[in-house]
Design an enzyme around this catalytic site. Sequence first.
Site, mmCIF file in Angstrom:
data_model
loop_
_atom_site.group_PDB
_atom_site.id
_atom_site.type_symbol
_atom_site.label_atom_id
_atom_site.label_comp_id
_atom_site.label_asym_id
_atom_site.label_seq_id
_atom_site.Cartn_x
_atom_site.Cartn_y
_atom_site.Cartn_z
ATOM 1 N N PHE A 115 19.673 93.212 8.171
ATOM 2 C CA PHE A 115 20.232 93.464 6.840
ATOM 3 C C PHE A 115 20.089 94.909 6.363
ATOM 4 O O PHE A 115 20.783 95.338 5.455
ATOM 5 C CB PHE A 115 19.545 92.551 5.801
ATOM 6 C CG PHE A 115 18.179 93.038 5.385
ATOM 7 C CD1 PHE A 115 18.054 94.016 4.399
ATOM 8 C CD2 PHE A 115 17.022 92.565 5.983
ATOM 9 C CE1 PHE A 115 16.799 94.499 4.023
ATOM 10 C CE2 PHE A 115 15.768 93.044 5.622
ATOM 11 C CZ PHE A 115 15.669 94.023 4.640
ATOM 12 N N ASN A 116 19.150 95.657 6.949
ATOM 13 C CA ASN A 116 18.722 96.894 6.276
ATOM 14 C C ASN A 116 19.681 98.071 6.421
ATOM 15 O O ASN A 116 19.786 98.889 5.526
ATOM 16 C CB ASN A 116 17.313 97.280 6.728
ATOM 17 C CG ASN A 116 17.202 97.455 8.221
ATOM 18 O OD1 ASN A 116 17.890 96.777 8.981
ATOM 19 N ND2 ASN A 116 16.369 98.354 8.649
ATOM 20 N N GLY A 189 16.727 92.922 14.902
ATOM 21 C CA GLY A 189 16.003 92.135 13.907
ATOM 22 C C GLY A 189 14.511 92.148 14.190
ATOM 23 O O GLY A 189 14.007 93.051 14.862
ATOM 24 N N GLU A 211 16.554 94.944 19.792
ATOM 25 C CA GLU A 211 16.203 96.122 18.988
ATOM 26 C C GLU A 211 15.351 95.599 17.835
ATOM 27 O O GLU A 211 15.881 95.104 16.841
ATOM 28 C CB GLU A 211 17.481 96.804 18.461
ATOM 29 C CG GLU A 211 18.367 97.393 19.541
ATOM 30 C CD GLU A 211 17.793 98.659 20.176
ATOM 31 O OE1 GLU A 211 16.918 99.295 19.560
ATOM 32 O OE2 GLU A 211 18.215 98.997 21.295
ATOM 33 N N CYS A 245 13.520 100.153 10.288
ATOM 34 C CA CYS A 245 12.719 99.882 11.493
ATOM 35 C C CYS A 245 11.968 101.115 11.951
ATOM 36 O O CYS A 245 10.962 101.015 12.629
ATOM 37 C CB CYS A 245 13.632 99.376 12.605
ATOM 38 S SG CYS A 245 14.944 100.540 12.985
ATOM 39 N N GLU A 335 4.559 94.032 9.971
ATOM 40 C CA GLU A 335 5.390 95.204 9.644
ATOM 41 C C GLU A 335 5.646 95.136 8.133
ATOM 42 O O GLU A 335 6.041 94.092 7.615
ATOM 43 C CB GLU A 335 6.710 95.073 10.411
ATOM 44 C CG GLU A 335 7.677 96.193 10.192
ATOM 45 C CD GLU A 335 9.017 95.941 10.925
ATOM 46 O OE1 GLU A 335 9.227 94.829 11.452
ATOM 47 O OE2 GLU A 335 9.832 96.863 10.949
HETATM 48 P P1 NAD Z 1 15.567 89.012 10.987
HETATM 49 O O1 NAD Z 1 14.945 88.934 12.330
HETATM 50 O O2 NAD Z 1 15.027 88.166 9.920
HETATM 51 O O3 NAD Z 1 17.129 88.705 11.066
HETATM 52 C C1 NAD Z 1 17.979 89.336 11.991
HETATM 53 C C2 NAD Z 1 19.139 88.422 12.300
HETATM 54 O O4 NAD Z 1 18.642 87.229 12.882
HETATM 55 C C3 NAD Z 1 19.959 88.021 11.066
HETATM 56 O O5 NAD Z 1 21.336 88.146 11.380
HETATM 57 C C4 NAD Z 1 19.573 86.576 10.838
HETATM 58 O O6 NAD Z 1 20.669 85.809 10.399
HETATM 59 C C5 NAD Z 1 19.156 86.094 12.203
HETATM 60 N N1 NAD Z 1 18.115 85.058 12.168
HETATM 61 C C6 NAD Z 1 17.093 84.940 11.278
HETATM 62 N N2 NAD Z 1 16.329 83.857 11.574
HETATM 63 C C7 NAD Z 1 16.885 83.274 12.662
HETATM 64 C C8 NAD Z 1 16.563 82.118 13.451
HETATM 65 N N3 NAD Z 1 15.522 81.356 13.160
HETATM 66 N N4 NAD Z 1 17.363 81.824 14.512
HETATM 67 C C9 NAD Z 1 18.409 82.584 14.814
HETATM 68 N N5 NAD Z 1 18.779 83.688 14.100
HETATM 69 C C10 NAD Z 1 18.019 84.025 13.049
HETATM 70 O O7 NAD Z 1 15.503 90.581 10.591
HETATM 71 P P2 NAD Z 1 15.933 91.258 9.233
HETATM 72 O O8 NAD Z 1 15.039 90.776 8.150
HETATM 73 O O9 NAD Z 1 17.398 91.190 9.043
HETATM 74 O O10 NAD Z 1 15.612 92.777 9.576
HETATM 75 C C11 NAD Z 1 14.304 93.270 9.575
HETATM 76 C C12 NAD Z 1 13.755 93.388 10.971
HETATM 77 O O11 NAD Z 1 14.676 94.020 11.840
HETATM 78 C C13 NAD Z 1 12.519 94.285 10.988
HETATM 79 O O12 NAD Z 1 11.582 93.752 11.893
HETATM 80 C C14 NAD Z 1 13.060 95.597 11.490
HETATM 81 O O13 NAD Z 1 12.097 96.440 12.061
HETATM 82 C C15 NAD Z 1 14.070 95.132 12.488
HETATM 83 N N6 NAD Z 1 15.091 96.155 12.714
HETATM 84 C C16 NAD Z 1 15.143 96.768 13.927
HETATM 85 C C17 NAD Z 1 16.059 97.777 14.153
HETATM 86 C C18 NAD Z 1 16.142 98.475 15.463
HETATM 87 O O14 NAD Z 1 17.168 99.114 15.693
HETATM 88 N N7 NAD Z 1 15.142 98.404 16.306
HETATM 89 C C19 NAD Z 1 16.951 98.136 13.138
HETATM 90 C C20 NAD Z 1 16.877 97.471 11.922
HETATM 91 C C21 NAD Z 1 15.947 96.475 11.717
#
Ligand code: NAD
Length: 459
Positions: A115-116, A189, A211, A245, A335
Amino acid sequence: MDTTFSDLLKKQDVFFNSYQTRNIRFRISQLKKLKQSVENNEKLIYNALWSDLRKSEAEAYSSELGLFYNEISLHIRKLKKWSRDKKTFTPLICFPSSGRIQSIPFGRVLIIGAFNFPVQLCLIPLIGAISAGNTAILKPSEQSPETSSAIANIINSTFPDNYIHVIEGDVEVNKKLLKERWDLIFFTGSPRVGKIVMEAASKNLTPVVLELGGKNPALVDENCNLQIAAKRVTWGKFYNVGQSCVAVDYLLIHKNIEKEFLTEVEKNIKFFYTSDPQKSKNYMRIVNDSAVDRITSYLKSGSVYYGGKADENDKYISPTILTDVDPESPLMQDEIFGPVLPVISYSEFDEAISFINKKEKPLVAYLYSSDKKRQKQFLRQVSSGDACINDSVLHFVNHKLPFGGIGNSGMGAGYHGKFTFETFSHKRSVLKTTTLFDLPLRYPPYKKWALKVIRLLLR
Ligand code: NAD
């Protein structure tokens, strides 16, 4: 299996097997189409980002659209070169053949965004999918709903669904998508959901790029440019209201400079966001109520040195510095992903390094030091997805550097720039030889002289 999805995937299969995406001119024309569509819809994107996250136009450009344009223009310019077969040196044992490495598409790709940075985390991987000749389904994060809907409108009116399509929805939709068979899953995520994705992918041995995030330390050595370090740490922590992230997660600071450094951080916070950041256009909001609750609960893990204000109705948490932090508290396990900066002081550089190394490998490790020996020691002893010396976040926008995690912070070869193309391509080795003659060396019955030659060639 969801019939809507499986029908859509069958359509994408048929399209992929029509070989149109193998054509480089086709791919470049699709990239141009994508760029044009985004350009035409900039206003829609800015409004959506403001509504979901209160992201200002300046930050929306620098952290989302600007990165997208930079990436797509590079792919349009360089794709012809990148996609050429790479000839390799052929060892004598393979005489008279020749070898080359081809970049071929995986096939059907699933891209799941966070989402971020809800625009670039969907659209930059999409550039890679197109460049490398794949078909793609995108699933933006439901936590930034306006942006998810803007992306769906833009993409679904630009491409036919048998090639590229956006599916919106909540976690249940993700779960259904993950039940399908993919040729590559690109997931951005949290590590928690990364594990779910990898487990689902393992059923079909589908390759994954994960990622993810982690606790990124900023180690500040007493031998550093204190003013610049404080400014860049402040920016790296509170940019995107800490929901990044690559944000500085916590500060490890030499005890001799702690006081002066924190005074500088405080000054910078006031300069960037004024004494009342809630009124500043440049200070964003937390994504939702449960994230506000989670982040405010961290305030109990230390003493508030600065900030510590929250307004749940406005999803606002002020830039906060916490001292006297308990290293065993939840604040120092998870985190943070919010505008809270825990400060831990140290006396010896080695002690700070071992503090970092007791935790999971971070996505990025930051060091602020002017001492070359310490810079070298840090790079040798701290393992992380990426590292940045004397700056925060900047490595992320250098498209010559592959961006990605290690261990708990992610896997895959990284992306951005040429690496995005590489990540979405399978590297196929091709050996081609002649049939005009056939050296008997390798065939049984094995002769003594043949073994001698083989020994000579395979030393
Ligand atoms: P999240 O893991 O909660 O969600 C990411 C995606 O996964 C969303 O599209 C969501 O719909 C889906 N999702 C959530 N729960 C699920 C489940 N139980 N089963 C299947 N799909 C599911 O992450 P977030 O809150 O959107 O983002 C924050 C996280 O992402 C942080 O840990 C951040 O560090 C990481 N992030 C990493 C990068 C990178 O490039 N490395 C970039 C941005 C964010």
